[in-house]
Design a protein around this motif. Structure first.
Motif, mmCIF file in Angstrom:
data_model
loop_
_atom_site.group_PDB
_atom_site.id
_atom_site.type_symbol
_atom_site.label_atom_id
_atom_site.label_comp_id
_atom_site.label_asym_id
_atom_site.label_seq_id
_atom_site.Cartn_x
_atom_site.Cartn_y
_atom_site.Cartn_z
ATOM 1 N N THR A 16 5.099 2.525 3.047
ATOM 2 C CA THR A 16 5.994 3.366 2.867
ATOM 3 C C THR A 16 5.427 4.522 1.608
ATOM 4 N N GLU A 17 5.602 4.874 2.583
ATOM 5 C CA GLU A 17 5.296 6.751 2.221
ATOM 6 C C GLU A 17 3.741 6.865 1.975
ATOM 7 N N ALA A 18 2.712 6.417 3.210
ATOM 8 C CA ALA A 18 1.227 6.395 2.915
ATOM 9 C C ALA A 18 1.399 7.337 4.167
ATOM 10 N N THR A 19 -0.468 7.148 3.860
ATOM 11 C CA THR A 19 -0.767 8.871 4.791
ATOM 12 C C THR A 19 -2.123 7.590 5.177
ATOM 13 N N LEU A 20 -2.125 7.460 6.806
ATOM 14 C CA LEU A 20 -3.684 7.311 7.383
ATOM 15 C C LEU A 20 -4.216 8.055 7.932
ATOM 16 N N LEU A 39 0.443 -1.410 -0.034
ATOM 17 C CA LEU A 39 0.234 -0.290 0.155
ATOM 18 C C LEU A 39 0.756 0.957 -0.041
ATOM 19 N N ARG A 40 1.749 0.651 -1.033
ATOM 20 C CA ARG A 40 2.855 2.261 -0.729
ATOM 21 C C ARG A 40 2.845 3.450 -1.179
ATOM 22 N N GLY A 41 2.894 4.393 -0.726
ATOM 23 C CA GLY A 41 2.279 5.826 -1.694
ATOM 24 C C GLY A 41 0.762 6.316 -1.441
ATOM 25 N N LEU A 42 0.394 5.131 -0.931
ATOM 26 C CA LEU A 42 -1.057 5.864 -0.942
ATOM 27 C C LEU A 42 -1.872 6.400 0.085
ATOM 28 N N THR A 43 -2.784 6.949 0.239
ATOM 29 C CA THR A 43 -3.747 8.259 1.056
ATOM 30 C C THR A 43 -5.151 6.754 1.733
ATOM 31 N N ILE A 44 -4.615 6.612 2.526
ATOM 32 C CA ILE A 44 -5.983 5.637 3.480
ATOM 33 C C ILE A 44 -6.839 6.113 4.732
ATOM 34 N N GLU A 45 -7.683 6.474 3.908
ATOM 35 C CA GLU A 45 -9.140 7.190 5.516
ATOM 36 C C GLU A 45 -9.724 6.827 5.345
ATOM 37 N N GLY A 46 -10.483 6.472 6.756
ATOM 38 C CA GLY A 46 -11.156 6.480 7.538
ATOM 39 C C GLY A 46 -11.399 4.797 7.352
ATOM 40 N N VAL A 47 -10.816 4.280 7.241
ATOM 41 C CA VAL A 47 -10.405 2.751 7.703
ATOM 42 C C VAL A 47 -9.672 2.073 9.066
ATOM 43 N N ARG A 48 -11.232 0.848 9.430
ATOM 44 C CA ARG A 48 -10.975 -0.049 10.647
ATOM 45 C C ARG A 48 -9.989 -1.091 10.043
ATOM 46 N N PHE A 49 -8.241 -1.339 10.575
ATOM 47 C CA PHE A 49 -7.947 -2.398 10.636
ATOM 48 C C PHE A 49 -7.483 -2.739 12.813
ATOM 49 N N ASP A 50 -8.758 -3.053 12.641
ATOM 50 C CA ASP A 50 -8.365 -3.423 14.460
ATOM 51 C C ASP A 50 -8.357 -4.808 14.278
#
Length: 223
Positions: A161-165, A140-151
């Motif tokens: 790497t270089e992703a934005t959560l 998931l390199r370099g991606l913008t990931i918004e509003g995701v639950r990884f619980d």
């Protein structure tokens, strides 16, 4: 070919679908339907029941799934390049071996989904629930990931790497050998900062408040 409100459950459908047409399924029941290897490039699935549907090795290049869904859908080894899933229930779905380059998942319920072993250069996630999901080894390199639950999800070996959560949750998440180099985690709920997480977060960007919480959990007071 358009299927509107049809009961196609438990049927073998691949041989009924001409490869030179774009197929549309609207509010159909595809429970346990056999679509193994089906020619479904550009197909549309709108509010369909998909419990146990078998899409293994299907050509779903550019297909769009909107609403509906179900438990234990099988997408193993399918071509899902540029496919989109919007507001779909993909709980316990299996994507092992699937080609997910530029696929997108938006507003999806993906509890217990298995994406480990999927192929491609990356997919996008937004506003989705991946509690207990297995994404081991996904990029998931370099991606913008918004509003995701990884619980309680397994993200072992994933590359962020270089992703934005942003507005994401990582509570109870397994992060063995996960890479967050230069990832922006300032908008994420990092959960309990155990030693495995701290190793994974090496090189990531966090806020002063997040850093203080990590130190406080180890009995260090920041003044």
């Amino acid at each position: 070919m358009i299927f509107d409100g049809k009961d196609l459950s438990h049927r073998a459908l691949a041989d009924r679908l001409p490869s030179d047409e774009t197929h549309v399924f609207r509010e159909c029941d595809l429970t346990e339907a056999d679509l193994w290897g089906a020619p479904l490039a550009g197909a549309r699935f709108e509010s369909c029941v998909l419990d146990g549907a078998d899409f293994r090795k299907a050509d779903l290049d550019g297909a769009a799934f909107t609403g509906g869904g179900g438990m234990r859908i099988r997408f193993n080894d399918a071509d899902l390049i540029d496919a989109s899933f919007t507001d779909v229930d993909l709980s316990s779905a299996h994507f092992g071996g699937a080609l997910l380059t530029d696929a997108s998942f938006t507003g999806c319920r993906m509890i217990g989904a298995v994406l480990t072993g999927s192929r491609g250069t990356g997919f996008t996630l937004s506003r989705s629930n991946l509690t207990l999901a297995n994404l081991g080894g996904c990029s998931l390199r370099g991606l913008t990931i918004e509003g995701v639950r990884f619980d309680d999800a397994d993200l072992s070996g994933c590359d962020f790497t270089e992703a934005t959560l942003s507005d994401c949750r990582l509570r109870g998440t397994r992060l063995l050998d996960t890479k967050f180099t230069q990832a922006d985690l300032r908008g994420a709920d990092l959960g309990e900062p155990d030693d495995a997480k701290l190793r994974a977060f090496a090189g990531a960007v966090i806020t002063q408040a997040q850093a203080a919480a990590i130190l406080a959990a180890r009995g260090i007071t920041v003044l």
